[in-house]
Scaffold this motif. Structure first.
Motif, PDB file in Angstrom:
ATOM      1  N   ASN A   1       0.816  -1.192  -0.081  1.00 24.11           N
ATOM      2  CA  ASN A   1      -0.042   0.101   0.325  1.00 24.11           C
ATOM      3  C   ASN A   1       0.694   1.038  -0.054  1.00 24.11           C
ATOM      4  OD1 ASN A   1      -1.682   2.185   0.592  1.00 24.11           O
ATOM      5  ND2 ASN A   1      -2.816   0.761   2.143  1.00 24.11           N
ATOM      6  N   ILE A   2       0.840   1.912  -1.007  1.00 27.71           N
ATOM      7  CA  ILE A   2       1.931   3.065  -1.293  1.00 27.71           C
ATOM      8  C   ILE A   2       1.464   4.161  -0.208  1.00 27.71           C
ATOM      9  CG2 ILE A   2       2.581   2.497  -3.577  1.00 27.71           C
ATOM     10  CD1 ILE A   2       0.609   4.647  -4.355  1.00 27.71           C
ATOM     11  N   THR A   3       0.388   4.472   0.150  1.00 30.49           N
ATOM     12  CA  THR A   3      -0.248   5.419   1.209  1.00 30.49           C
ATOM     13  C   THR A   3       0.441   4.937   2.620  1.00 30.49           C
ATOM     14  OG1 THR A   3      -2.047   5.706   0.017  1.00 30.49           O
ATOM     15  CG2 THR A   3      -1.885   6.837   2.095  1.00 30.49           C
TER      16      THR A   3
ATOM     17  N   SER B   1      -6.932  -1.314  -5.861  1.00 31.52           N
ATOM     18  CA  SER B   1      -6.860  -0.154  -6.691  1.00 31.52           C
ATOM     19  C   SER B   1      -5.452   0.114  -7.259  1.00 31.52           C
ATOM     20  CB  SER B   1      -7.221   1.103  -5.921  1.00 31.52           C
ATOM     21  OG  SER B   1      -6.382   1.280  -5.013  1.00 31.52           O
ATOM     22  N   HIS B   2      -4.990   1.225  -8.030  1.00 29.42           N
ATOM     23  CA  HIS B   2      -3.780   1.774  -8.303  1.00 29.42           C
ATOM     24  C   HIS B   2      -2.988   2.058  -7.132  1.00 29.42           C
ATOM     25  CE1 HIS B   2      -5.686   5.438  -7.534  1.00 29.42           C
ATOM     26  NE2 HIS B   2      -4.455   5.899  -7.569  1.00 29.42           N
ATOM     27  N   ARG B   3      -3.521   2.119  -5.836  1.00 33.25           N
ATOM     28  CA  ARG B   3      -2.548   2.596  -4.887  1.00 33.25           C
ATOM     29  C   ARG B   3      -1.913   1.271  -4.271  1.00 33.25           C
ATOM     30  NH1 ARG B   3      -7.221   5.574  -3.799  1.00 33.25           N
ATOM     31  NH2 ARG B   3      -7.972   4.162  -2.350  1.00 33.25           N
TER      32      ARG B   3
ATOM     33  N   VAL C   1       3.345   9.180   0.779  1.00 29.81           N
ATOM     34  CA  VAL C   1       3.252   8.340  -0.359  1.00 29.81           C
ATOM     35  C   VAL C   1       4.593   7.663  -0.793  1.00 29.81           C
ATOM     36  CG1 VAL C   1       2.538   8.011  -2.765  1.00 29.81           C
ATOM     37  CG2 VAL C   1       1.178   9.390  -1.036  1.00 29.81           C
TER      38      VAL C   1
END
Length: 425
Positions: free
Chosen positions: A296-298, A318-320, A362
């Motif tokens: 999870n990039i976040t 998703s893209h995240r 991020v």
């Protein structure tokens, strides 16, 4: 077990004819407690040696309803904080009731203390200390009164709050309690204490295995301890030599689907079954497959990373949540399943997640593949993974035993505490 019981209707429902309903304050006296927070407590022995039981311990630390002070390691209050304090020291059979809970199901959770001996123990922050001076309840049974389903329902009714639920003293004192005859209380306590002994034994084993597994992983994944038969030097590799960015875009389904999420702190994947596609605006989703590494990039900085298992396969993200497959010449998922959970890997993710506030930190996907890690060759990775997998499986078996015991106890307890099953005296 007796099955010829007749029942009477009361203010809290049906109970056996020979049981009574009593108000809390007719059974228990509430004594003053001390409001020491966790910051006021230490585990090193102190001069005054006064122990404290915090409401958080009741919710998270103690596995059973009976607290054996001979076994449990209790924190001490710092010496410099006890000046001019008045203490009501706990006695065997006293109850400690949590007056607050972040979990609605934890409202009114309590423990009964035993084997205090010469220890000085006090009831701490956000707790009620209750002592039976009426002689209506037996040692070893008192705490179970509050596990009666009907009592639990009443406790939830008197709890107030939103994010934190609390119980007031005045409402607690009016609480109605079903009280069996003393001889039956003693027998119920004996039966349930056998479960507690078994649960305590398995819990100790689980705790020991967790410590062992953590140490074993640290040693094997850092080159500190080598697997017998392997002596090649480990090599530093960048993650781009080990992982390939492998997105699998698909058009968002028109019907409900399996969506996946990632927990922080290395706690793995969770499922959102029958996820409604109308609840998100994105039109492109990404499919994952077994043995993908997903992040999870976040919340990468908070260790939101995992490897997809068979039961997760086919889920959508998703893209995240970028996904990566393994270059089998340099890295295998079996090894990385353990490696990514190490503190060092979390530290690396923090380095490439700039920013101050969590929602703005991020992770850079470019920098992720530039991270350097020290790895053994694939054969040694496999050997290490086998050892750690076996250790994890042993822990899982004991955790399953523990869960089974807890479920058995919970089921029997409700039968005994409502009088649906009667014990032979």
């Amino acid at each position: 077990m007796k099955d010829n019981t007749t029942y009477k209707d009361t203010s809290i429902g049906l109970i056996p004819d020979d049981w009574n309903i009593e108000r809390f304050d007719n059974v228990f006296e509430l004594l003053s407690t001390n409001s020491f927070s966790r910051d006021n407590l230490i585990y090193e022995e102190t001069q005054n040696q006064i122990h404290n039981i915090h409401y958080g311990d009741i919710h998270s630390k103690f596995n059973n309803e009976i607290l054996d002070c001979d076994i449990e390691k209790l924190p001490y209050i710092k010496d410099d904080l006890i000046l001019n304090q008045k203490f009501n020291f706990l006695k065997d059979g006293d109850l400690i009731i949590a007056d607050a809970s972040e979990d609605y199901e934890g409202v009114g959770k309590c423990i009964e203390v035993k084997n205090i001996g010469s220890k000085k123990v006090v009831s701490g922050l956000h707790t009620f200390m209750a002592r039976d001076n009426s002689g209506l309840t037996a040692n070893g049974f008192r705490t179970y009164i509050f596990n009666n389903q009907k009592v639990s329902i009443e406790l939830k009714k008197i709890a107030t709050g939103t994010s934190v639920y609390s119980i007031s003293k005045s409402y607690l004192q009016k609480l109605k309690l079903p009280i069996p005859p003393i001889a039956e209380q003693q027998k119920i306590g004996e039966i349930l204490s056998k479960f507690d002994e078994a649960i305590n034994t398995i819990t100790l084993i689980v705790d020991e295995l967790k410590v062992r597994n953590k140490g074993l992983a640290q040693q094997l994944l850092s080159e500190e301890t080598r697997v017998k038969g392997f002596d090649k030097k480990w090599k530093v590799k960048v993650l781009s030599e080990c992982l390939n960015f492998t997105p699998r875009p698909i058009t968002k389904p028109s019907e409900n689907y399996l969506a996946l999420g990632l927990r922080s702190h290395g706690k793995g994947i969770f499922h959102k079954t029958d996820f409604d596609p109308a609840s998100i605006a994105m039109e492109t989703m990404y499919e994952v497959k077994e043995n993908d590494l997903i992040i999870n990039i976040t919340f990468a900085w908070e260790h939101a990373v995992a490897i997809i298992s068979k039961k997760d396969e086919g889920g959508l993200v998703s893209h995240r949540f970028p996904t990566y497959t393994f270059n089998s010449q340099n890295a295998i998922p079996e090894y990385f399943r353990h490696f990514i959970l190490q503190k060092k890997f979390k530290f690396l993710l923090e380095l490439i997640s700039p920013g101050g506030a969590g929602r703005n930190r991020v992770m850079s996907k470019t920098d992720f593949l530039k991270l350097e890690v020290k790895l053994p060759d694939v054969l040694e990775q496999k050997a290490i993974a086998n050892i750690l997998d076996d250790a994890s499986e042993e822990l899982n078996l004991y955790q399953q035993k523990l869960e089974a015991l807890q479920l058995q106890k919970k089921g029997l307890m409700q039968q005994l505490l409502t009088g649906k099953v009667r014990v032979k005296i």
